[in-house]
Design a protein around this motif. Sequence first.
Motif, PDB file in Angstrom:
ATOM      1  N   SER A  21      -1.557  -7.798  -3.119  1.00 54.32           N
ATOM      2  CA  SER A  21      -1.029  -6.740  -2.264  1.00 54.32           C
ATOM      3  C   SER A  21      -1.782  -5.428  -2.496  1.00 54.32           C
ATOM      4  CB  SER A  21       0.473  -6.571  -2.505  1.00 54.32           C
ATOM      5  OG  SER A  21       0.986  -5.545  -1.702  1.00 54.32           O
ATOM      6  N   THR A  25      -3.694  -3.453   0.427  1.00 54.04           N
ATOM      7  CA  THR A  25      -3.171  -2.105   0.710  1.00 54.04           C
ATOM      8  C   THR A  25      -4.242  -1.029   0.561  1.00 54.04           C
ATOM      9  OG1 THR A  25      -1.020  -2.782  -0.150  1.00 54.04           O
ATOM     10  CG2 THR A  25      -1.400  -0.419   0.019  1.00 54.04           C
ATOM     11  N   TYR A  26      -5.061  -1.161  -0.482  1.00 53.13           N
ATOM     12  CA  TYR A  26      -5.991  -0.075  -0.798  1.00 53.13           C
ATOM     13  C   TYR A  26      -7.407  -0.308  -0.280  1.00 53.13           C
ATOM     14  CZ  TYR A  26      -2.055   1.154  -3.764  1.00 53.13           C
ATOM     15  OH  TYR A  26      -0.786   1.466  -4.202  1.00 53.13           O
ATOM     16  N   LEU A  95       6.108  -1.053  -6.190  1.00 54.30           N
ATOM     17  CA  LEU A  95       6.794  -1.845  -5.171  1.00 54.30           C
ATOM     18  C   LEU A  95       5.707  -2.497  -4.316  1.00 54.30           C
ATOM     19  CD1 LEU A  95       9.079  -2.728  -3.240  1.00 54.30           C
ATOM     20  CD2 LEU A  95       9.074  -0.429  -2.278  1.00 54.30           C
ATOM     21  N   TYR A  96       5.582  -3.803  -4.420  1.00 54.84           N
ATOM     22  CA  TYR A  96       4.512  -4.502  -3.692  1.00 54.84           C
ATOM     23  C   TYR A  96       5.034  -5.785  -3.067  1.00 54.84           C
ATOM     24  CZ  TYR A  96       1.051  -1.342  -5.602  1.00 54.84           C
ATOM     25  OH  TYR A  96       0.330  -0.220  -5.893  1.00 54.84           O
ATOM     26  N   ILE A  97       4.642  -5.972  -1.805  1.00 58.47           N
ATOM     27  CA  ILE A  97       5.024  -7.177  -1.060  1.00 58.47           C
ATOM     28  C   ILE A  97       3.739  -7.753  -0.469  1.00 58.47           C
ATOM     29  CG2 ILE A  97       6.314  -7.966   0.977  1.00 58.47           C
ATOM     30  CD1 ILE A  97       8.174  -5.438   0.344  1.00 58.47           C
ATOM     31  N   GLN A 102       5.321  -8.369   4.843  1.00 56.99           N
ATOM     32  CA  GLN A 102       5.707  -6.968   5.070  1.00 56.99           C
ATOM     33  C   GLN A 102       6.389  -6.804   6.427  1.00 56.99           C
ATOM     34  OE1 GLN A 102       2.138  -4.598   4.336  1.00 56.99           O
ATOM     35  NE2 GLN A 102       1.898  -5.477   2.301  1.00 56.99           N
ATOM     36  N   ARG A 103       7.138  -5.727   6.581  1.00 53.95           N
ATOM     37  CA  ARG A 103       7.866  -5.361   7.802  1.00 53.95           C
ATOM     38  C   ARG A 103       8.929  -6.403   8.178  1.00 53.95           C
ATOM     39  NH1 ARG A 103       5.566  -0.908  10.561  1.00 53.95           N
ATOM     40  NH2 ARG A 103       7.528  -0.721  11.667  1.00 53.95           N
ATOM     41  N   LYS A 104       9.547  -7.003   7.153  1.00 51.61           N
ATOM     42  CA  LYS A 104      10.636  -7.951   7.417  1.00 51.61           C
ATOM     43  C   LYS A 104      11.917  -7.504   6.712  1.00 51.61           C
ATOM     44  CE  LYS A 104       7.378 -11.843   7.568  1.00 51.61           C
ATOM     45  NZ  LYS A 104       7.306 -12.035   9.011  1.00 51.61           N
ATOM     46  N   ARG A 108      13.050  -2.669   1.923  1.00 48.73           N
ATOM     47  CA  ARG A 108      14.369  -2.022   1.982  1.00 48.73           C
ATOM     48  C   ARG A 108      15.341  -2.719   1.006  1.00 48.73           C
ATOM     49  NH1 ARG A 108      16.614   1.079   6.420  1.00 48.73           N
ATOM     50  NH2 ARG A 108      14.927   0.701   7.870  1.00 48.73           N
ATOM     51  N   TRP A 129       5.947   7.834  -6.569  1.00 46.57           N
ATOM     52  CA  TRP A 129       4.621   8.382  -6.245  1.00 46.57           C
ATOM     53  C   TRP A 129       3.893   7.419  -5.326  1.00 46.57           C
ATOM     54  CZ3 TRP A 129       3.100  13.172  -7.339  1.00 46.57           C
ATOM     55  CH2 TRP A 129       3.711  13.854  -8.395  1.00 46.57           C
ATOM     56  N   VAL A 130       3.217   7.951  -4.289  1.00 46.01           N
ATOM     57  CA  VAL A 130       2.485   7.095  -3.358  1.00 46.01           C
ATOM     58  C   VAL A 130       1.111   7.708  -3.078  1.00 46.01           C
ATOM     59  CG1 VAL A 130       3.752   8.137  -1.419  1.00 46.01           C
ATOM     60  CG2 VAL A 130       2.617   5.974  -1.065  1.00 46.01           C
ATOM     61  N   GLN A 138       5.297   6.213   5.399  1.00 51.20           N
ATOM     62  CA  GLN A 138       6.240   6.102   6.526  1.00 51.20           C
ATOM     63  C   GLN A 138       7.469   5.284   6.145  1.00 51.20           C
ATOM     64  OE1 GLN A 138       2.495   6.087   7.741  1.00 51.20           O
ATOM     65  NE2 GLN A 138       2.966   5.375   9.786  1.00 51.20           N
ATOM     66  N   PHE A 139       7.262   4.329   5.251  1.00 53.28           N
ATOM     67  CA  PHE A 139       8.383   3.514   4.764  1.00 53.28           C
ATOM     68  C   PHE A 139       9.382   4.420   4.033  1.00 53.28           C
ATOM     69  CE2 PHE A 139       9.891   1.184   0.899  1.00 53.28           C
ATOM     70  CZ  PHE A 139      10.808   0.339   1.519  1.00 53.28           C
ATOM     71  N   TYR A 140       8.883   5.247   3.098  1.00 53.36           N
ATOM     72  CA  TYR A 140       9.788   6.122   2.337  1.00 53.36           C
ATOM     73  C   TYR A 140      10.460   7.143   3.257  1.00 53.36           C
ATOM     74  CZ  TYR A 140       7.654   3.897  -1.676  1.00 53.36           C
ATOM     75  OH  TYR A 140       7.233   2.948  -2.573  1.00 53.36           O
TER      76      TYR A 140
END
Length: 176
Positions: A21, A25-26, A95-97, A102-104, A108, A129-130, A138-140
């Motif tokens: 992930s 992500t990065y 926090l990693y998925i 993701q988006r399911k 949350r 921290w992000v 946007q999630f937070y």
Amino acid sequence: MNIREAKLEDAAAIAFVHVDSSQTTYRDLLPNDHLNKFSYKKRANNWKNSLNVSTKAQTNYFIYVAENPMGEIVGFIDGGLVRGDSTYQGEIYALYILEAYQRKGIGRSLIKAIALRLSQSRLTSIMVWVLAGNPAVQFYQALDAQRIGQKLIKTRGIECTKIAYGWNDIQVLLTE
Ligand SMILES: CC(C)(COP(=O)(O)OP(=O)(O)OC[C@H]1O[C@@H](n2cnc3c(N)ncnc32)[C@H](O)[C@@H]1OP(=O)(O)O)[C@@H](O)C(=O)NCCC(=O)NCCS
């Protein structure tokens, strides 16, 4: 999707999610040669150490995982007391998925699980921290976090900005 507290034997599966992930992500935010150095073996050892702490009875450090219907770990979260100086009491450390999951609603659910556990440990506020540019911002925001600060950090020669998000009242996350 099943959310449960992590067990000692989950180290390798958590490490797999962490490395994969992080790399997806990065990929547009950090240099490739940095991302290619991530090692499943090293991460698994780190998670073994963390799980040794989180599975002890008297601790304020917790790890939760999300499992798909086949019982495979597809996401995780860890958190505990805030690191460093802050008016916030608790912190989500990671926090990693996996990208495919993701988006399911799993993010949350994982936040809710750890927020409940930290609130049971009498922590009333929480922060995270992000990395700037990460869509996780946007999630937070969707979870009603407030932007509370930022810092410039340098890891292995790479300079980047991290943004802090916080919830003054952890209860907000329990009703999400
Ligand atoms: C960020 C992350 C944890 C979010 O978890 P998730 O399970 O994908 O998110 P959820 O499905 O619970 O999303 C809840 C809400 O947040 C918002 N959201 C989540 N991801 C978003 C994105 N990429 N872009 C915009 N909004 C987003 C949406 O409003 C979403 O609700 P909706 O899907 O009904 O529109 C997950 O995508 C992830 O692991 N990303 C890669 C690793 C990472 O960046 N971790 C954070 C490090 S600080």
